[in-house]
Scaffold this active site. Structure first.
Site, PDB file in Angstrom:
ATOM      1  N   CYS A  55     -11.166   3.050  -0.302  1.00 45.67           N
ATOM      2  CA  CYS A  55      -9.710   3.200   0.026  1.00 45.67           C
ATOM      3  C   CYS A  55      -9.341   2.323   1.315  1.00 45.67           C
ATOM      4  CB  CYS A  55      -9.470   4.867   0.398  1.00 45.67           C
ATOM      5  SG  CYS A  55      -7.867   5.145   0.897  1.00 45.67           S
ATOM      6  N   THR A  56      -8.293   1.644   1.164  1.00 43.48           N
ATOM      7  CA  THR A  56      -8.182   0.927   2.393  1.00 43.48           C
ATOM      8  C   THR A  56      -7.640   1.433   3.452  1.00 43.48           C
ATOM      9  OG1 THR A  56      -5.768   0.429   1.405  1.00 43.48           O
ATOM     10  CG2 THR A  56      -7.371  -1.010   0.735  1.00 43.48           C
ATOM     11  N   HIS A  57      -7.426   2.736   3.758  1.00 41.95           N
ATOM     12  CA  HIS A  57      -7.099   3.474   4.895  1.00 41.95           C
ATOM     13  C   HIS A  57      -8.363   3.700   5.538  1.00 41.95           C
ATOM     14  CE1 HIS A  57      -3.232   4.728   3.326  1.00 41.95           C
ATOM     15  NE2 HIS A  57      -2.872   5.262   4.444  1.00 41.95           N
TER      16      HIS A  57
ATOM     17  N   CYS B 280      -4.253  -1.423  -1.946  1.00 47.81           N
ATOM     18  CA  CYS B 280      -4.357   0.136  -2.091  1.00 47.81           C
ATOM     19  C   CYS B 280      -5.381   0.157  -3.229  1.00 47.81           C
ATOM     20  CB  CYS B 280      -3.033   0.523  -2.411  1.00 47.81           C
ATOM     21  SG  CYS B 280      -3.029   2.366  -2.670  1.00 47.81           S
TER      22      CYS B 280
ATOM     23  N   GLU C 292      -2.875   8.313   8.378  1.00 45.41           N
ATOM     24  CA  GLU C 292      -1.360   8.226   8.521  1.00 45.41           C
ATOM     25  C   GLU C 292      -0.899   8.749   9.846  1.00 45.41           C
ATOM     26  OE1 GLU C 292       1.072   6.572   6.617  1.00 45.41           O
ATOM     27  OE2 GLU C 292      -0.543   5.721   5.472  1.00 45.41           O
TER      28      GLU C 292
ATOM     29  N   ASP D  17       1.054  -1.315  -0.006  1.00 41.82           N
ATOM     30  CA  ASP D  17       0.040   0.020   0.165  1.00 41.82           C
ATOM     31  C   ASP D  17       0.938   1.327   0.093  1.00 41.82           C
ATOM     32  OD1 ASP D  17      -2.462   1.518   0.590  1.00 41.82           O
ATOM     33  OD2 ASP D  17      -1.849   2.064   2.375  1.00 41.82           O
ATOM     34  N   SER D  18       0.303   2.178  -0.136  1.00 45.96           N
ATOM     35  CA  SER D  18       0.764   3.654  -0.111  1.00 45.96           C
ATOM     36  C   SER D  18       1.705   3.800   1.195  1.00 45.96           C
ATOM     37  CB  SER D  18       0.226   4.806  -0.820  1.00 45.96           C
ATOM     38  OG  SER D  18      -1.150   4.960   0.177  1.00 45.96           O
TER      39      SER D  18
HETATM   40  N1  DGL Z   1      -4.989   3.062   0.977  1.00 46.10           N
HETATM   41  C1  DGL Z   1      -4.635   3.755  -0.550  1.00 46.10           C
HETATM   42  C2  DGL Z   1      -5.988   3.629  -1.342  1.00 46.10           C
HETATM   43  O1  DGL Z   1      -6.697   2.288  -0.942  1.00 46.10           O
HETATM   44  C3  DGL Z   1      -4.549   5.241  -0.095  1.00 46.10           C
HETATM   45  C4  DGL Z   1      -4.310   6.058  -1.145  1.00 46.10           C
HETATM   46  C5  DGL Z   1      -3.331   7.240  -1.130  1.00 46.10           C
HETATM   47  O2  DGL Z   1      -2.374   6.878  -0.794  1.00 46.10           O
HETATM   48  O3  DGL Z   1      -3.766   8.338  -1.476  1.00 46.10           O
HETATM   49  O4  DGL Z   1      -6.507   4.157  -2.153  1.00 46.10           O
END
Ligand code: DGL
Length: 276
Positions: free
Chosen positions: A182-184, A69, A150, A6-7
Site C-alpha cells: 500500500c503506497t501509504h 495506489c 492520513e 491515490d485515494s
Molecule cells: N494508498 C492506497 C493503497 O496503496 C491506500 C488504500 C486505501 O485508501 O485504503 O492501497
C-alpha cells in the site's frame, strides 16, 4: 505531463521517487482525500472514482497516468486500460517478485488492504513469483492503518500497537522480507524497522521500481522531460485543504497548497484557484 493519483496522501511516496528520478518532469498529483480509504470500498465504486480522476487528469494535460495506489490498481487498472486504450497507465503491484528473490527463509509477509488481496493482480504475482519458487506468502490486511497515516500518526503508540499486532505474528512465522503493498505504508518504515528490531528483515517498497517504469514510459512518449527546465508539481485534493497542506509538510517536507476540487455526482469540479 504525468498524472499521479491515490485515494489520499499515500501516492506521495511514489511521487517523491518520480521526482527524484525525473527532476524536470511536470507532474500533477490528485489525492481523493474526500473518499479515503478506498480499501473497504467495492471494486465497482473504486473503478468509478478512478475513471473520473483519470478523465480529470487527462483534461489537465496528463499524457501518462500513474495509479499510485495498490488498491485502485487492484480494482481498476484493467478496467481503465480497457476504457482508455490509448492512454499509458502505470499501476502498482505488490512487490512479491523482489521479496521472493531475496528471502532466505522462503517466507515473506505482505501488508495491504482487503481489496488489494482480492484482486486478480495479487493472485497473479503470487502464482508467478512465489509459488514457482516455493515461497510461502503471509498476507495481512492492515485495516485502519491508512487513516492513521492520513492523520499524521506516523509513530504514535496507537499506530505502533496496531502495527505490532499485525507484524509480530508474521515475523514469528519466519518471514525475512516484508512487502509494503500500500503506497501509504512507506511513511511508517521507521516504525516498522523499530518493530523488526534486531531481526534481519528486508522491507520492500516498490516505489523506486515504479518510478523507473514511469520514466521509461514517459521517455517513449518524449513526455515529462523539459530539457534544462525545472520540474513542477500541481496538487489537487478533494478533502480538507489544511489537512493536505499539513501532510505535504510532514511527508515531503514542502510548504505547498493544493487546489481544492470536489465531487459533483460522478464529476470532479475545481472549487477555487487556491494554487501553490
Ligand atoms: N494508498 C492506497 C493503497 O496503496 C491506500 C488504500 C486505501 O485508501 O485504503 O492501497
Amino acid at each position: 505531463m504525468i498524472g499521479i493519483f491515490d485515494s489520499g496522501v499515500g501516492g506521495l511516496s511514489v511521487l517523491r521517487e518520480i521526482r527524484a528520478q525525473m527532476p524536470s518532469a511536470r507532474l500533477i498529483y490528485f489525492g481523493d482525500t474526500a473518499h479515503v480509504p478506498y480499501g473497504p470500498r467495492s471494486m465497482a465504486q473504486i473503478c468509478e472514482f478512478s475513471e473520473a480522476i483519470t478523465r480529470f487528469l487527462l483534461a489537465k494535460g496528463a499524457k501518462v497516468i500513474v495509479i499510485a495506489c495498490n488498491t485502485a490498481s487492484a480494482a481498476a487498472l484493467k478496467y481503465l486500460r480497457e476504457r482508455f486504450p490509448d492512454v499509458p497507465f502505470v499501476g502498482m503491484e505488490p512487490a512479491v517478485k523482489p521479496a521472493a528473490e531475496i528471502t532466505q527463509s522462503k517466507t515473506i509477509g505482505v501488508l495491504a488492504t482487503q481489496v488489494t488481496f482480492q484482486g486478480e493482480l495479487f493472485a497473479s504475482v503470487v502464482s508467478r513469483f512465489a509459488d514457482t519458487q516455493n515461497v510461502r506468502v503471509l498476507t495481512q490486511v492492515c485495516a485502519g492503518l491508512v487513516q492513521q497515516i492520513e492523520a499524521g500518526e506516523l509513530d504514535t503508540p496507537k499506530t505502533e500497537a496496531m502495527l505490532r499486532g499485525w507484524v509480530e505474528p508474521i515475523l514469528a512465522q519466519g518471514a525475512d522480507a516484508l512487502v509494503l503493498g500500500c503506497t501509504h505504508y512507506p511513511f511508517i518504515t521507521p516504525l516498522l524497522q523499530k518493530i523488526c528490531a534486531e531481526r534481519a528483515v528486508r522491507i520492500i517498497d516498490p516505489a523506486p521500481a515504479v518510478a523507473r517504469q514511469v520514466a521509461r514510459v514517459a521517455a517513449a512518449l518524449a513526455d515529462g522531460h523539459q530539457a534544462r527546465a525545472k520540474g513542477y508539481t500541481t496538487y489537487y485534493a478533494t478533502g480538507d485543504m489544511d489537512d493536505f497542506r499539513r501532510a505535504l509538510r510532514r511527508l515531503l517536507g514542502i510548504n505547498r497548497r493544493a487546489q481544492s476540487v470536489h465531487w459533483q455526482g460522478e464529476q470532479i469540479v475545481i472549487e477555487d484557484s487556491d494554487s501553490g
